[in-house]
Design a protein around this motif. Structure first.
Motif, PDB file in Angstrom:
ATOM      1  N   ARG A   1       1.071  -1.114   0.016  1.00 35.86           N
ATOM      2  CA  ARG A   1       0.040   0.009  -0.094  1.00 35.86           C
ATOM      3  C   ARG A   1       0.800   1.125   0.041  1.00 35.86           C
ATOM      4  NH1 ARG A   1      -2.616   0.375   4.441  1.00 35.86           N
ATOM      5  NH2 ARG A   1      -1.716  -1.479   5.561  1.00 35.86           N
ATOM      6  N   LEU A   2       1.969   1.220   0.850  1.00 40.21           N
ATOM      7  CA  LEU A   2       2.825   2.379   0.860  1.00 40.21           C
ATOM      8  C   LEU A   2       3.650   2.467  -0.777  1.00 40.21           C
ATOM      9  CD1 LEU A   2       4.440   4.446   2.477  1.00 40.21           C
ATOM     10  CD2 LEU A   2       6.354   2.834   2.821  1.00 40.21           C
ATOM     11  N   GLN A   3       3.690   1.412  -1.230  1.00 39.34           N
ATOM     12  CA  GLN A   3       4.317   1.475  -2.722  1.00 39.34           C
ATOM     13  C   GLN A   3       3.461   2.091  -3.666  1.00 39.34           C
ATOM     14  OE1 GLN A   3       7.855   1.316  -3.107  1.00 39.34           O
ATOM     15  NE2 GLN A   3       7.348   1.786  -5.329  1.00 39.34           N
ATOM     16  N   MET A   4       2.170   1.858  -3.747  1.00 34.69           N
ATOM     17  CA  MET A   4       1.273   2.138  -4.451  1.00 34.69           C
ATOM     18  C   MET A   4       1.029   3.587  -4.100  1.00 34.69           C
ATOM     19  SD  MET A   4      -1.822  -0.765  -4.948  1.00 34.69           S
ATOM     20  CE  MET A   4      -1.640  -1.275  -3.242  1.00 34.69           C
ATOM     21  N   VAL A   5       0.976   4.196  -2.862  1.00 32.84           N
ATOM     22  CA  VAL A   5       0.761   5.589  -2.643  1.00 32.84           C
ATOM     23  C   VAL A   5       2.076   6.243  -3.438  1.00 32.84           C
ATOM     24  CG1 VAL A   5       0.487   7.577  -1.176  1.00 32.84           C
ATOM     25  CG2 VAL A   5      -0.621   5.161  -0.685  1.00 32.84           C
ATOM     26  N   LYS A   6       3.139   5.941  -3.341  1.00 33.66           N
ATOM     27  CA  LYS A   6       4.299   6.265  -3.651  1.00 33.66           C
ATOM     28  C   LYS A   6       4.175   6.494  -5.029  1.00 33.66           C
ATOM     29  CE  LYS A   6       7.571   5.205  -0.297  1.00 33.66           C
ATOM     30  NZ  LYS A   6       9.113   4.334   0.035  1.00 33.66           N
ATOM     31  N   LEU A   7       3.874   5.670  -5.928  1.00 39.66           N
ATOM     32  CA  LEU A   7       3.708   5.618  -7.342  1.00 39.66           C
ATOM     33  C   LEU A   7       2.197   6.697  -7.870  1.00 39.66           C
ATOM     34  CD1 LEU A   7       4.073   1.783  -8.164  1.00 39.66           C
ATOM     35  CD2 LEU A   7       5.637   3.520  -8.544  1.00 39.66           C
ATOM     36  N   ALA A   8       1.292   6.530  -6.807  1.00 33.27           N
ATOM     37  CA  ALA A   8       0.143   7.257  -7.296  1.00 33.27           C
ATOM     38  C   ALA A   8       0.793   8.945  -7.296  1.00 33.27           C
ATOM     39  CB  ALA A   8      -0.938   7.161  -6.323  1.00 33.27           C
ATOM     40  N   ILE A   9       1.462   9.266  -6.177  1.00 33.65           N
ATOM     41  CA  ILE A   9       1.789  10.823  -6.109  1.00 33.65           C
ATOM     42  C   ILE A   9       2.865  11.245  -6.824  1.00 33.65           C
ATOM     43  CG2 ILE A   9       0.611  10.571  -3.862  1.00 33.65           C
ATOM     44  CD1 ILE A   9       3.386  11.074  -2.405  1.00 33.65           C
ATOM     45  N   GLU A  10       3.485  10.573  -7.502  1.00 31.88           N
ATOM     46  CA  GLU A  10       4.603  10.705  -8.116  1.00 31.88           C
ATOM     47  C   GLU A  10       4.798  11.927  -9.116  1.00 31.88           C
ATOM     48  OE1 GLU A  10       6.938   7.819 -11.217  1.00 31.88           O
ATOM     49  OE2 GLU A  10       7.747   7.306  -9.178  1.00 31.88           O
ATOM     50  N   GLY A  11       5.335  12.634  -9.158  1.00 34.20           N
ATOM     51  CA  GLY A  11       5.358  13.925  -9.974  1.00 34.20           C
ATOM     52  C   GLY A  11       4.754  15.320  -9.341  1.00 34.20           C
ATOM     53  N   ASN A  12       4.158  15.061  -8.460  1.00 35.11           N
ATOM     54  CA  ASN A  12       3.458  16.190  -7.764  1.00 35.11           C
ATOM     55  C   ASN A  12       4.272  16.800  -6.672  1.00 35.11           C
ATOM     56  OD1 ASN A  12       1.589  18.037  -6.234  1.00 35.11           O
ATOM     57  ND2 ASN A  12      -0.082  17.028  -7.140  1.00 35.11           N
TER      58      ASN A  12
END
Length: 211
Positions: free
Chosen positions: A61-72
């Motif tokens: 879940r932590l990794q998915m959030v990192k991927l989701a917010i990448e670039g902001n």
């Protein structure tokens, strides 16, 4: 941005199993409307309202959030609930006050959570640590919702003037997306594209989550 520059920030917690586009858009709209310097996404360690084993691992879940917010640049993930077990929100707020004692904080919660806020652990103390922004989910009648919102504040904090100044109704874009729906679609071997960020889509696919 160092701690001294972080005047106001948002807090968006949750299981994030998985994070989806509604999470991101709501955080973006709240950040803009309240002129926040940053929004912290905080995945729950072990959510007290969920049965252990019914959700994905913290690391996934932590990794998915990192991927989701990448670039902001205004979004950041914190893993502080990794060691807060069970993951009571008040304990997280207390920890954030220790880390950022001078910053003004805004906890972002969904309408469904607000409607059952009295079930949250020591909810009466929240306003000592944060403001609260309630964002819509499943609202069909805005006027009725706004009336309920004000009555609920009085019910929860007993006409406390502080509550009227620290709890806000955040009118953001309505999304009929939920993590539950996404998990169901995956289990049915249906597409979840354009409900989650592309990198989250591929992570779920490669890890075989929710099958």
């Amino acid at each position: 941005m160092d701690k001294s520059e972080l005047k106001k920030f948002g807090i968006l917690g949750g299981t994030f199993d998985p994070p989806h586009l509604a999470h991101l858009r709501i955080a973006e709209e709240v950040r803009e409307n309240w002129e926040l310097d940053k929004v912290f996404f905080i995945p729950a360690g072990i959510p007290p309202h969920k049965k252990e084993g019914s959700f994905s691992s913290f690391e996934d879940r932590l990794q998915m959030v990192k991927l989701a917010i990448e670039g902001n640049p205004y979004f950041e993930v914190l893993d502080i609930e990794r060691v807060i077990i069970p993951s009571y929100t008040l304990k997280t707020l207390q920890r954030l006050k220790e880390i950022y004692p001078e910053s003004e904080k805004y906890l972002i919660i969904g309408w469904d959570s607000f409607c059952e806020f009295e079930t949250w652990w020591n909810y009466e103390e929240f306003l000592d640590y944060t403001n609260i922004i309630v964002v819509p989910r499943g609202i069909k009648d805005w006027d009725s919702a706004l009336g309920y919102f004000h009555n609920k504040i009085r019910e929860l904090w007993k006409d406390n003037d502080k509550a009227l100044k620290k709890v806000f109704f955040g009118k953001t874009t309505l999304f009929d997306i939920s993590s539950t729906l996404i998990r169901k679609l995956v289990s049915q071997k249906r597409s979840i594209r354009y409900l989650v960020p592309e990198k989250v889509y591929w992570y779920i696919k490669e890890k075989g989550l929710y099958r």
